[in-house]
Design a protein around this motif. Structure first.
Motif, PDB file in Angstrom:
ATOM      1  N   ARG A  67       0.485   1.981  -3.034  1.00 42.33           N
ATOM      2  CA  ARG A  67      -0.778   2.182  -3.753  1.00 42.33           C
ATOM      3  C   ARG A  67      -1.752   3.094  -2.998  1.00 42.33           C
ATOM      4  O   ARG A  67      -2.330   4.015  -3.565  1.00 42.33           O
ATOM      5  CB  ARG A  67      -1.424   0.821  -4.016  1.00 42.33           C
ATOM      6  CG  ARG A  67      -2.426   0.812  -5.125  1.00 42.33           C
ATOM      7  CD  ARG A  67      -2.810  -0.568  -5.520  1.00 42.33           C
ATOM      8  NE  ARG A  67      -2.790  -1.476  -4.375  1.00 42.33           N
ATOM      9  CZ  ARG A  67      -2.942  -2.791  -4.477  1.00 42.33           C
ATOM     10  NH1 ARG A  67      -3.106  -3.344  -5.659  1.00 42.33           N
ATOM     11  NH2 ARG A  67      -2.930  -3.562  -3.411  1.00 42.33           N
ATOM     12  N   ARG A  68      -1.880   2.842  -1.692  1.00 42.21           N
ATOM     13  CA  ARG A  68      -2.849   3.631  -0.918  1.00 42.21           C
ATOM     14  C   ARG A  68      -2.459   5.095  -0.834  1.00 42.21           C
ATOM     15  O   ARG A  68      -3.286   5.980  -0.948  1.00 42.21           O
ATOM     16  CB  ARG A  68      -3.001   3.044   0.480  1.00 42.21           C
ATOM     17  CG  ARG A  68      -4.139   2.045   0.545  1.00 42.21           C
ATOM     18  CD  ARG A  68      -4.407   1.693   1.974  1.00 42.21           C
ATOM     19  NE  ARG A  68      -3.415   0.754   2.474  1.00 42.21           N
ATOM     20  CZ  ARG A  68      -3.080   0.650   3.767  1.00 42.21           C
ATOM     21  NH1 ARG A  68      -3.620   1.429   4.670  1.00 42.21           N
ATOM     22  NH2 ARG A  68      -2.179  -0.219   4.149  1.00 42.21           N
TER      23      ARG A  68
ATOM     24  N   ASP B 170     -11.975  -4.386  -0.294  1.00 39.80           N
ATOM     25  CA  ASP B 170     -11.695  -4.503  -1.744  1.00 39.80           C
ATOM     26  C   ASP B 170     -12.913  -4.086  -2.561  1.00 39.80           C
ATOM     27  O   ASP B 170     -12.795  -3.447  -3.595  1.00 39.80           O
ATOM     28  CB  ASP B 170     -11.331  -5.944  -2.117  1.00 39.80           C
ATOM     29  CG  ASP B 170      -9.861  -6.227  -1.829  1.00 39.80           C
ATOM     30  OD1 ASP B 170      -9.117  -5.257  -1.558  1.00 39.80           O
ATOM     31  OD2 ASP B 170      -9.471  -7.406  -1.855  1.00 39.80           O
TER      32      ASP B 170
ATOM     33  N   ARG C 134      -6.740  -5.122 -16.860  1.00 38.32           N
ATOM     34  CA  ARG C 134      -7.470  -5.835 -15.807  1.00 38.32           C
ATOM     35  C   ARG C 134      -8.529  -6.769 -16.399  1.00 38.32           C
ATOM     36  O   ARG C 134      -8.730  -7.879 -15.919  1.00 38.32           O
ATOM     37  CB  ARG C 134      -8.138  -4.841 -14.862  1.00 38.32           C
ATOM     38  CG  ARG C 134      -7.131  -4.227 -13.916  1.00 38.32           C
ATOM     39  CD  ARG C 134      -7.727  -3.037 -13.205  1.00 38.32           C
ATOM     40  NE  ARG C 134      -6.893  -2.619 -12.097  1.00 38.32           N
ATOM     41  CZ  ARG C 134      -5.899  -1.746 -12.206  1.00 38.32           C
ATOM     42  NH1 ARG C 134      -5.598  -1.219 -13.369  1.00 38.32           N
ATOM     43  NH2 ARG C 134      -5.182  -1.428 -11.157  1.00 38.32           N
TER      44      ARG C 134
ATOM     45  N   ALA D 120       6.920  -7.028  -5.737  1.00 43.14           N
ATOM     46  CA  ALA D 120       5.806  -6.891  -4.784  1.00 43.14           C
ATOM     47  C   ALA D 120       5.812  -5.583  -3.978  1.00 43.14           C
ATOM     48  O   ALA D 120       4.745  -5.023  -3.725  1.00 43.14           O
ATOM     49  CB  ALA D 120       5.783  -8.094  -3.853  1.00 43.14           C
TER      50      ALA D 120
ATOM     51  N   ILE E 168      -0.285   0.875 -10.609  1.00 44.98           N
ATOM     52  CA  ILE E 168       0.596   0.148  -9.684  1.00 44.98           C
ATOM     53  C   ILE E 168       0.392  -1.378  -9.744  1.00 44.98           C
ATOM     54  O   ILE E 168       1.363  -2.124  -9.831  1.00 44.98           O
ATOM     55  CB  ILE E 168       0.435   0.704  -8.252  1.00 44.98           C
ATOM     56  CG1 ILE E 168       1.041   2.120  -8.245  1.00 44.98           C
ATOM     57  CG2 ILE E 168       1.128  -0.168  -7.216  1.00 44.98           C
ATOM     58  CD1 ILE E 168       0.874   2.894  -6.977  1.00 44.98           C
ATOM     59  N   SER E 169      -0.884  -1.819  -9.748  1.00 44.48           N
ATOM     60  CA  SER E 169      -1.109  -3.276  -9.798  1.00 44.48           C
ATOM     61  C   SER E 169      -0.587  -3.890 -11.101  1.00 44.48           C
ATOM     62  O   SER E 169       0.099  -4.916 -11.059  1.00 44.48           O
ATOM     63  CB  SER E 169      -2.589  -3.611  -9.624  1.00 44.48           C
ATOM     64  OG  SER E 169      -2.994  -3.207  -8.353  1.00 44.48           O
TER      65      SER E 169
ATOM     66  N   SER F 262      -1.942   5.714  -9.630  1.00 38.04           N
ATOM     67  CA  SER F 262      -2.406   4.754  -8.618  1.00 38.04           C
ATOM     68  C   SER F 262      -2.997   3.503  -9.285  1.00 38.04           C
ATOM     69  O   SER F 262      -2.850   2.397  -8.788  1.00 38.04           O
ATOM     70  CB  SER F 262      -3.419   5.403  -7.668  1.00 38.04           C
ATOM     71  OG  SER F 262      -4.687   5.479  -8.278  1.00 38.04           O
TER      72      SER F 262
ATOM     73  N   ALA G  23       3.372  -2.462  -4.294  1.00 39.74           N
ATOM     74  CA  ALA G  23       1.984  -2.402  -3.798  1.00 39.74           C
ATOM     75  C   ALA G  23       1.898  -1.587  -2.501  1.00 39.74           C
ATOM     76  O   ALA G  23       0.831  -1.089  -2.151  1.00 39.74           O
ATOM     77  CB  ALA G  23       1.457  -3.812  -3.582  1.00 39.74           C
TER      78      ALA G  23
ATOM     79  N   ARG H 103       3.105  -4.165 -10.837  1.00 43.53           N
ATOM     80  CA  ARG H 103       3.496  -5.269  -9.935  1.00 43.53           C
ATOM     81  C   ARG H 103       3.346  -6.626 -10.647  1.00 43.53           C
ATOM     82  O   ARG H 103       4.215  -7.478 -10.566  1.00 43.53           O
ATOM     83  CB  ARG H 103       2.611  -5.247  -8.689  1.00 43.53           C
ATOM     84  CG  ARG H 103       3.011  -6.295  -7.670  1.00 43.53           C
ATOM     85  CD  ARG H 103       1.900  -6.612  -6.715  1.00 43.53           C
ATOM     86  NE  ARG H 103       0.645  -6.859  -7.449  1.00 43.53           N
ATOM     87  CZ  ARG H 103      -0.556  -6.850  -6.874  1.00 43.53           C
ATOM     88  NH1 ARG H 103      -0.670  -6.567  -5.602  1.00 43.53           N
ATOM     89  NH2 ARG H 103      -1.641  -7.097  -7.571  1.00 43.53           N
ATOM     90  N   ASP H 104       2.233  -6.785 -11.402  1.00 40.45           N
ATOM     91  CA  ASP H 104       2.016  -8.059 -12.094  1.00 40.45           C
ATOM     92  C   ASP H 104       3.095  -8.313 -13.144  1.00 40.45           C
ATOM     93  O   ASP H 104       3.558  -9.433 -13.317  1.00 40.45           O
ATOM     94  CB  ASP H 104       0.642  -8.052 -12.796  1.00 40.45           C
ATOM     95  CG  ASP H 104      -0.491  -7.978 -11.774  1.00 40.45           C
ATOM     96  OD1 ASP H 104      -0.239  -8.252 -10.591  1.00 40.45           O
ATOM     97  OD2 ASP H 104      -1.619  -7.621 -12.174  1.00 40.45           O
TER      98      ASP H 104
END
Ligand code: HEM
Length: 218
Positions: free
Chosen positions: A88-89, A159, A201, A82, A72-73, A69, A85, A76-77
């Motif tokens: 993700r949840r 967020d 990140r 896209a 995932i970001s 999880s 995303a 995507r980056d």
């Protein structure tokens, strides 16, 4: 480049969510199959200590799904795809459910539903305390992982709540690292993956901060 591929876009729209759901259910289905074999008196992969095997398997699944999880970001980056995303949840929610099943399996098969036994474990063993803290932090994430909560709370507050996934993951990794007496393969690999995901990140955040003043003076 990837984002312009029509096949990938169509896959993201129609297949990604159901396939992810099937992949998330698969570890549970395999566990149920192993239990079915055992209860039917047939050979299975669980070994002689079924209780320990079950809660360890669920703990490993929980931490791996949690790491997915968090990946995932960054994926995507990097890929600019896209639709990823969108899952993700549900991946995060599955991590919570596996962690909860891990606790239930431990409480049932190892502690025989003994609350004093569990309290003793939590207070005496640091790694269990860390596991409990990780699971507790995952509760608000799981409870708010739905569209109604996003709408009600607003994206900013939502967020901020979901930022808790980072301390939760660090605590879960701490739980995993502390329980082994010697350095074994898996916990170290999990810790390295988490460090890379958090490092990614941090780099992006630092670059964003450095860019802003430069843009302001341009
Ligand atoms: C109330 C919370 C929790 C309790 C009481 C708990 C308890 C335990 C116990 C007793 C073990 C086995 C240690 C052994 O057999 O030597 C274990 C292993 C493990 N737990 Fe937890 N845990 C909790 C939460 C979590 C959470 C939130 C995660 C991850 C998201 C997690 C991931 C793991 C992993 C990866 C293992 C190692 C499995 C293995 O040895 O293959 N646990 N936990």
């Amino acid at each position: 480049m990837m984002a312009h591929n029509a096949y990938l876009r169509a896959f993201g729209k129609h297949w990604l969510k159901p396939l992810t759901l099937a992949a998330l259910i698969a570890p549970f289905a395999w566990l149920a199959y192993q239990w079915g074999l055992m209860l039917g008196g047939l050979p299975n992969d669980m070994g002689w200590n079924v209780g320990q095997w079950t809660h360890r398997y669920l703990g490993d699944t929980a931490i791996r799904v949690l790491l997915v999880s968090l990946a995932i970001s960054p994926i995507r980056d990097i890929t600019k795809w896209a639709p990823i995303a969108l899952i993700r949840r549900r991946v995060g929610l599955a991590a919570f459910f596996y962690a909860l099943l891990h606790l239930i399996a431990y409480f049932w098969l190892d502690r025989n539903w003994s609350i004093p036994g569990l309290i003793e474990d939590v207070t005496l063993r640091t790694y269990i305390m860390l596991g409990m803290a990780a699971l507790t932090l995952m509760i608000p994430l799981a409870v708010t992982s739905n569209n109604t909560s996003i709408r009600k709370l607003g994206r900013k507050v939502w967020d901020r709540i979901h930022w808790l996934v980072f301390p939760a993951a660090i605590l879960a990794i701490g739980h995993n690292l502390l329980m082994v007496k010697s350095i074994e393969g898996d916990p170290t690999i999990h810790a390295v993956i988490l460090a890379l995901l958090l490092g990614w990140r941090l780099v992006r955040w630092t670059m964003g901060k450095l860019k802003k003043p430069a843009e302001a003076t341009a």
